[in-house]
Design an enzyme around this catalytic site. Structure first.
Site, short mmCIF file in Angstrom:
data_model
loop_
_atom_site.label_atom_id
_atom_site.label_comp_id
_atom_site.label_asym_id
_atom_site.label_seq_id
_atom_site.Cartn_x
_atom_site.Cartn_y
_atom_site.Cartn_z
N SER A 287 38.52 57.56 76.07
CA SER A 287 37.86 58.66 76.81
C SER A 287 36.39 58.79 76.40
CB SER A 287 38.57 59.98 76.53
OG SER A 287 39.94 59.86 76.77
N1 SAM Z 1 43.11 58.91 72.96
C1 SAM Z 1 42.77 57.57 73.31
C2 SAM Z 1 41.60 57.04 72.56
O1 SAM Z 1 41.03 57.78 71.75
O2 SAM Z 1 41.28 55.87 72.75
C3 SAM Z 1 42.57 57.38 74.79
C4 SAM Z 1 43.82 57.42 75.52
S1 SAM Z 1 43.91 56.76 77.13
C5 SAM Z 1 42.83 57.75 78.05
C6 SAM Z 1 45.54 57.39 77.52
C7 SAM Z 1 46.65 56.74 76.75
O3 SAM Z 1 47.86 57.45 76.99
C8 SAM Z 1 46.92 55.30 77.14
O4 SAM Z 1 46.81 54.45 76.05
C9 SAM Z 1 48.33 55.34 77.71
O5 SAM Z 1 49.07 54.15 77.47
C10 SAM Z 1 48.90 56.52 76.96
N2 SAM Z 1 50.09 57.13 77.56
C11 SAM Z 1 50.36 57.35 78.87
N3 SAM Z 1 51.56 57.96 79.00
C12 SAM Z 1 52.06 58.11 77.74
C13 SAM Z 1 53.24 58.68 77.20
N4 SAM Z 1 54.20 59.22 77.98
N5 SAM Z 1 53.42 58.66 75.87
C14 SAM Z 1 52.48 58.13 75.05
N6 SAM Z 1 51.33 57.59 75.50
C15 SAM Z 1 51.12 57.59 76.82
#
Ligand code: SAM
Length: 218
Positions: free
Chosen positions: A63
């Site tokens: 993000s």
């Molecule tokens: N916080 C992260 C960073 O600092 O790089 C960015 C996260 S990215 C915008 C969103 C993440 O949420 C992705 O890696 C995706 O695979 C994960 N995600 C989506 N659904 C999820 C779930 N139900 N449980 C855990 N992770 C999930």
């Protein structure tokens, strides 16, 4: 010692301040954590642009720094907080939280991202975190309650298990809305009740899981 990105990092922090981030602890953490180590090598020159999200593989993104700062500020964590992050991704948000809190539990549904994030956090010397591969819409019941929960992917509705796993007075920060356009909201637990407050509009990748969206098209 300089890592060659001190100037860019400081500029980013000034940009965050100008954009309305006021929590000095959050700004100090973002001045400290080397964000360029959380993005692909070829994208390092963009790592400190405060309003740019970057692809990290598996169809996912790290993000924008501004969103990370606003979410962390809204979570209102302190040095004794135990925090849950849903959506580890690159591990950058977890690194910011680990700098500010007692312990960070972070969950990711994609194993390769979780392993890579753990490797980065270990290499930077963080010891107050735990990464797990699972559906984070279910929370991490064995470790609850949490003083704060940050969800870094977009949910169609506020996931109920996460509200249940908040400590009294705890805050859940989550983007809620359509698959590609949402509102960033804070849900605060007050006894049996919750209070909901909007922060701003947002555009996150979808939260996929039992209390999120269905799995096709990450
Ligand atoms: N916080 C992260 C960073 O600092 O790089 C960015 C996260 S990215 C915008 C969103 C993440 O949420 C992705 O890696 C995706 O695979 C994960 N995600 C989506 N659904 C999820 C779930 N139900 N449980 C855990 N992770 C999930």
């Amino acid at each position: 010692m300089s890592d060659g990105f001190d100037y860019q990092r400081q500029r980013m922090v000034e940009g965050l301040r100008a954009a309305g981030v006021t929590d000095e602890r959050v700004l100090a953490a973002m001045a400290e954590v080397p964000r360029h180590l959380f993005v692909p090598r070829a994208m390092r020159h963009q790592a400190y642009l405060e309003d740019v999200s970057i692809t990290i593989g598996e169809g996912q993104t790290i993000s924008q720094p501004l969103i990370v700062a606003l979410m962390t500020q809204a979570a209102a964590v302190g040095p004794s907080s135990r925090v849950l992050e849903v959506g580890t991704g690159s591990g950058y948000q977890a690194a910011i939280l680990a700098t500010l809190c007692q312990f960070v539990f972070t969950v990711e549904r994609i194993g390769t991202l979780a392993r890579e994030a753990k490797r980065r956090l270990d290499a930077l010397g963080f010891e107050n975190f735990s990464v797990k591969v699972m559906d984070g819409t279910l929370g991490w019941r064995a470790q609850a309650p949490f003083e704060a929960i940050i969800v870094t992917a977009a949910a169609p509705e506020v996931p109920e298990p996460l509200v249940d796993q908040l400590a009294e007075g705890g805050r859940l920060v989550v983007p809620v809305g359509e698959r590609r356009l949402q509102e960033l909201v804070v849900v605060q637990r007050r006894g049996k009740h919750t209070r909901r407050e909007r922060i701003r509009g947002a555009c996150f990748v979808p939260l996929i899981g039992r209390h999120g969206w269905e799995g096709e098209g990450r």
